[in-house]
Design a protein around this motif. Structure first.
Motif, PDB file in Angstrom:
ATOM      1  N   THR A 229      32.597  24.952  68.366  1.00 32.22           N
ATOM      2  CA  THR A 229      32.719  24.795  66.914  1.00 32.22           C
ATOM      3  C   THR A 229      32.251  26.054  66.193  1.00 32.22           C
ATOM      4  N   ILE A 230      31.178  26.648  66.695  1.00 25.55           N
ATOM      5  CA  ILE A 230      30.665  27.890  66.100  1.00 25.55           C
ATOM      6  C   ILE A 230      31.703  28.999  66.216  1.00 25.55           C
ATOM      7  N   CYS A 231      32.327  29.114  67.386  1.00 24.32           N
ATOM      8  CA  CYS A 231      33.358  30.141  67.583  1.00 24.32           C
ATOM      9  C   CYS A 231      34.527  29.935  66.620  1.00 24.32           C
ATOM     10  N   GLN A 232      34.938  28.696  66.454  1.00 19.08           N
ATOM     11  CA  GLN A 232      36.032  28.405  65.521  1.00 19.08           C
ATOM     12  C   GLN A 232      35.653  28.796  64.096  1.00 19.08           C
ATOM     13  N   ARG A 233      34.410  28.529  63.741  1.00 17.78           N
ATOM     14  CA  ARG A 233      33.961  28.893  62.392  1.00 17.78           C
ATOM     15  C   ARG A 233      33.992  30.406  62.203  1.00 17.78           C
ATOM     16  N   LEU A 234      33.515  31.140  63.207  1.00 16.10           N
ATOM     17  CA  LEU A 234      33.502  32.599  63.112  1.00 16.10           C
ATOM     18  C   LEU A 234      34.917  33.173  63.047  1.00 16.10           C
ATOM     19  N   LYS A 251      35.919  39.171  67.634  1.00 15.95           N
ATOM     20  CA  LYS A 251      36.379  39.536  68.978  1.00 15.95           C
ATOM     21  C   LYS A 251      35.535  38.837  70.046  1.00 15.95           C
ATOM     22  N   GLU A 252      34.213  38.843  69.860  1.00 13.43           N
ATOM     23  CA  GLU A 252      33.327  38.190  70.828  1.00 13.43           C
ATOM     24  C   GLU A 252      33.542  36.672  70.826  1.00 13.43           C
ATOM     25  N   ALA A 253      33.757  36.110  69.637  1.00 15.68           N
ATOM     26  CA  ALA A 253      33.995  34.668  69.541  1.00 15.68           C
ATOM     27  C   ALA A 253      35.294  34.289  70.248  1.00 15.68           C
ATOM     28  N   GLN A 254      36.332  35.090  70.052  1.00 13.59           N
ATOM     29  CA  GLN A 254      37.617  34.827  70.703  1.00 13.59           C
ATOM     30  C   GLN A 254      37.488  34.931  72.219  1.00 13.59           C
ATOM     31  N   GLU A 255      36.771  35.943  72.669  1.00 12.58           N
ATOM     32  CA  GLU A 255      36.559  36.135  74.104  1.00 12.58           C
ATOM     33  C   GLU A 255      35.767  34.966  74.691  1.00 12.58           C
ATOM     34  N   GLY A 256      34.801  34.478  73.929  1.00 11.63           N
ATOM     35  CA  GLY A 256      33.937  33.417  74.436  1.00 11.63           C
ATOM     36  C   GLY A 256      34.608  32.067  74.561  1.00 11.63           C
TER      37      GLY A 256
END
Length: 260
Positions: A229-234, A251-256
């Protein structure tokens, strides 16, 4: 090897010519093999002069610097306190090489580095200590988590950045069963707090380290869902469409996401 031979090595290592430096390193390697690493303190002092090589200004000498670090690592545990003392050199190039050497020494350097962290209150020294700890690939690195968490909220952005990155590096080497549950929760809390940091580099390393917790098996299903959920928010792909403005964070959120 005579004092005259040692003098020759010193002269070779004082040169700016790659050929002479390589020859000097070869002679040192031969002498270490002859006398043994425990008797090689004078040779370390010669090697240490090469730690001041600037890899940006003299990229052709990077292999020389790397070999000097490798030979230093080979001295073993006796060189650890010597390297820690050298951290006071005040030269960032030498400090970086020292940190690399300590990191490559491995598990034996964990306790001395953690102790040194708690002794030092100098921000720059703590940065290099955490950098060195981040280079160590051993489950024993769990002993360094508290030190990194201590600096994850530092007012100095470089120290906070280094600590946040170090947490992620530690996670790579700590088996899930060796990370206490309360420590894991403290890590998650600290990393989530750094997602609100004004520095995009810190935010990027925070989300990277959170995702590493998932990648290396430290998160349960509910925790993975929260990080997802955090990655989606970012990324701005949730219902709020309010993405992080820094590309490096997205970029880091997408990779994660691949680990969630």
């Amino acid at each position: 090897m005579s004092q005259t031979d040692y003098k020759e090595i010193e002269q070779l290592l004082a040169s700016a010519e790659e050929e002479k430096l390589v020859k000097g390193l070869k002679l040192i390697k031969q002498e270490i093999a002859r006398v043994g690493s425990s008797e090689a303190r004078p040779l370390f002092e010669m090697l240490y002069s090469l730690f001041y090589i600037d890899p940006l200004e003299y990229p052709e000498l990077v292999p020389v610097l790397e070999e000097a670090i490798t030979l230093t690592v080979g001295f073993g545990s006796w060189v650890i306190p010597v390297l820690l003392d050298k951290l006071d050199s005040g030269d960032i190039k030498a400090q970086m090489a020292i940190a690399q050497a300590l990191g490559r020494i491995g598990a034996d350097a964990v306790d001395p580095l953690v102790n040194e962290y708690h002794i030092r209150d100098d921000t720059s020294k703590r940065i290099f200590i955490l950098y060195a700890l981040g280079k160590i690939k051993s489950p024993k690195i769990v002993k360094a988590v508290d030190a990194a968490l201590d600096s994850c909220s530092a007012s100095d952005m470089e120290l906070r950045d280094t600590a946040t990155r170090a947490i992620g590096k530690f996670i790579e080497s700590i088996p899930p069963e060796d990370l206490p549950a309360n420590t894991k929760l403290r890590i998650i809390k600290s990393l989530k707090a750094n997602l609100a940091c004004e520095n995009p580099g810190v935010r990027a390393k925070a989300i990277r380290s959170l995702c590493k917790l998932a990648k290396y098996g430290h998160l349960n299903a509910e925790e993975k869902k929260e990080v997802h959920t955090i990655c989606q928010r970012l990324l701005g792909t949730d219902e709020h469409f309010d993405w992080d403005r820094a590309f490096v964070v997205r970029k880091e959120a997408q990779e994660g996401l691949k680990y969630l």
